[in-house]
Design an enzyme around this catalytic site. Structure first.
Site, PDB file in Angstrom:
ATOM      1  N   LYS A  71       0.910  -1.281   0.073  1.00  0.00           N
ATOM      2  CA  LYS A  71       0.099  -0.096  -0.003  1.00  0.00           C
ATOM      3  C   LYS A  71       0.763   0.956  -0.195  1.00  0.00           C
ATOM      4  O   LYS A  71       1.971   1.218   0.586  1.00  0.00           O
ATOM      5  CB  LYS A  71      -0.821  -0.024   1.154  1.00  0.00           C
ATOM      6  CG  LYS A  71      -1.868   1.019   1.343  1.00  0.00           C
ATOM      7  CD  LYS A  71      -2.734   0.784   2.667  1.00  0.00           C
ATOM      8  CE  LYS A  71      -3.720   1.860   2.898  1.00  0.00           C
ATOM      9  NZ  LYS A  71      -4.585   1.677   4.093  1.00  0.00           N
ATOM     10  N   SER A 147      -9.235   2.514   3.673  1.00  0.00           N
ATOM     11  CA  SER A 147      -8.106   3.063   2.866  1.00  0.00           C
ATOM     12  C   SER A 147      -7.348   2.189   2.086  1.00  0.00           C
ATOM     13  O   SER A 147      -6.517   2.492   1.283  1.00  0.00           O
ATOM     14  CB  SER A 147      -7.389   3.893   3.551  1.00  0.00           C
ATOM     15  OG  SER A 147      -6.654   3.455   4.790  1.00  0.00           O
ATOM     16  N   SER A 171     -10.128   0.067   7.719  1.00  0.00           N
ATOM     17  CA  SER A 171      -9.424   0.198   6.307  1.00  0.00           C
ATOM     18  C   SER A 171      -9.070  -0.937   5.496  1.00  0.00           C
ATOM     19  O   SER A 171      -8.665  -0.809   4.183  1.00  0.00           O
ATOM     20  CB  SER A 171      -8.280   1.154   6.560  1.00  0.00           C
ATOM     21  OG  SER A 171      -8.600   2.683   6.539  1.00  0.00           O
TER      22      SER A 171
END
Length: 483
Positions: A71, A147, A171
């Protein structure tokens, strides 16, 4: 290896092929890059790829040689960009590996790119101005969540079998639910945040991954768990590897069901129906299931206010650090409206207000601990609704202040954040899907502090009883035959 063959394996399966000499890591990475090229134009999950020829590939790991994505926040890889999904950090290049990146390398994972995240991970949908929205592979006009939305979409579309994710308010679990994946948020302290941070968002944030099979997530957590010197939290290490727990019988568990969320947010009919089907499945497996009411330890408005203060104060400090590093202004040229509002809100939080927010964190943790003293598991929907259309979160967002934005996120995802506040493990499991649209629906199972093994045992049982691996989304790399 052709893409159509590559996507049929999970991470552990691919590593077994490497160990047997039937395929090389380079061949797997080539297939992953081809899969990315085939689907990423439609989902925008990956913001950058790079050659992976120099990746270490030690033997002995159940994930050695497997293609992997990180990520764009929370983990630094030396010499690679980490832009946090923000124009404020555009072009930032990490100088060193973080502790987690070193563990990914030691596991033999072949990291060849980074996935999209909302700006500074300050949303639960991935629609940053820097790189544009990430689309859900099941329905590209809908959100992939956030996220960790880029990681969720990439795994669901078949680019990689597992990818890095973080979770400070849901997330990791939200993209898992939106994209039909398995995702487990570990216990606070299970995975080190070091060395540049002792904790993130005052212990609300943790590292993990999203995957298509339970055993892949278990294998990943086995490779990355454990403290580093100087860590502020310590979760007792498990008595056996999590990979072994996946095949063990969980026994008859006492499971409480919370159908309607704290704060009065109503669960929509498709999700309520999916929850009822999940309860019937659990009962057929011999578990004792009952509806419960769970004391959160704080009123909902008090809970949201405390979280807003913790999140916004941390955001303000992060933004100030980026400004000091890059010399860019703090305005609409560098930050999106909700991030800018959160920054200004965070600047106004006093020390006393911040300490009071930490007191609320403690009350929530103590209250949920009392629940887990009498029940093995708490079952909730991961989310109260199906994946929302892109743009839903942005509607009227420019009029929200920092508290208003956090209130919106908690209203849309009321089931996830309490377990970040308490620091206890929770997982989203793709047990079922919406009968009308076919969209995935995640069910959240939470356990007491340090009890990931219990969750993995239950998840493995559910996966065997009602497998989900055969479901593939509209955007699927396996539909491309490759060369």
């Amino acid at each position: 290896m052709r893409v159509a063959e590559y996507v049929n394996f999970d991470a552990v399966g691919l590593a077994e092929l490497v160990a047997k000499g039937e395929v090389t890591p380079a061949e797997l990475t080539a297939a992953a890059l081809e899969a990315a090229q085939a689907v990423n134009g439609r989902i925008n999950a990956i913001v950058e790829t790079w050659p992976a020829d120099n990746e270490p590939r030690p033997g002995g790991s159940p994930l050695a040689g497997v293609p992997f994505l990180i990520k764009d926040i929370g983990v630094s890889m030396a010499g690679r960009r980490m832009e946090l999904g923000s124009r404020l950090a555009a072009g930032n290049i990490a100088r060193t590996d973080s502790s987690l990146m070193l563990r990914f390398r030691h596991a033999g994972l072949v990291t060849f790119g980074r996935t999209a995240t909302p700006e500074l991970a300050y949303s639960i949908t991935t629609e940053p101005e820097l790189y544009g929205p990430t689309r859900n592979p099941w329905s590209p006009e809908r959100s992939a969540g956030g996220s960790s939305g880029g990681s969720g979409a990439a795994v669901a579309a078949g680019v990689v079998p597992i990818a890095h994710a973080t979770d400070a308010a849901g997330s990791l679990r939200i993209p898992a639910a939106y994209n039909g994946l398995f995702g487990l948020k570990p216990t606070r302290g299970r995975v080190s945040m070091g060395p540049d941070a002792d904790e993130v968002f005052n212990g609300l944030a943790v590292h993990g991954g999203v995957s298509r099979t339970v055993r892949d997530s278990a294998a990943l957590l086995d490779q990355i768990r454990g403290p580093e010197p100087g860590d502020p939290y310590f979760a007792q290490q498990p008595s056996r590897p999590y990979a072994e727990e996946v095949t063990r019988d969980p026994g008859s568990l006492r499971i409480g069901v919370l159908a309607q969320a704290w704060g009065g947010r109503r669960t929509t009919t498709p999700v309520a129906d999916a929850l009822a089907r999940t309860v019937r499945l659990l009962e057929s497996l011999g578990h004792r299931v009952e509806e419960v009411e769970v004391d959160l330890g704080a009123g909902w408005e008090e809970f949201v206010l405390a979280n807003a203060r913790l999140l916004a104060a941390n955001l303000a400090a992060s933004v100030d650090g980026l400004v000091a590093a890059f010399g860019r202004p703090i305005d609409s040229s560098t930050l999106e409206p909700v991030t800018l509002a959160g920054y200004h809100y965070g600047q106004r939080i006093s020390g006393a207000q911040f300490v009071t927010a930490l007191t609320i964190r403690n009350r929530v943790a103590r209250s949920l601990a009392r629940y887990f003293a009498t029940h093995d598991i708490l079952l909730t929907p991961t989310l109260p609704e199906l994946p929302v259309p892109l743009g839903t979160y942005a509607e009227g967002a420019e009029a929200l202040d920092g508290l208003g934005w956090i209130n919106r996120l908690n209203d849309r995802s009321p089931f996830t954040m309490p377990f970040n506040v308490a620091g206890t493990p929770a997982m989203s499991v793709p047990v079922t899907a919406d009968a009308e649209t076919g969209l995935p629906i995640g069910m959240q199972f939470a356990a007491g502090y340090g009890l990931e093994g219990r969750l993995f045992r239950l998840a493995g049982q559910l996966e065997r009883a009602d497998p989900w691996s055969g479901r593939t989304p509209t955007v699927w790399a396996g539909d491309h035959t490759g060369r």
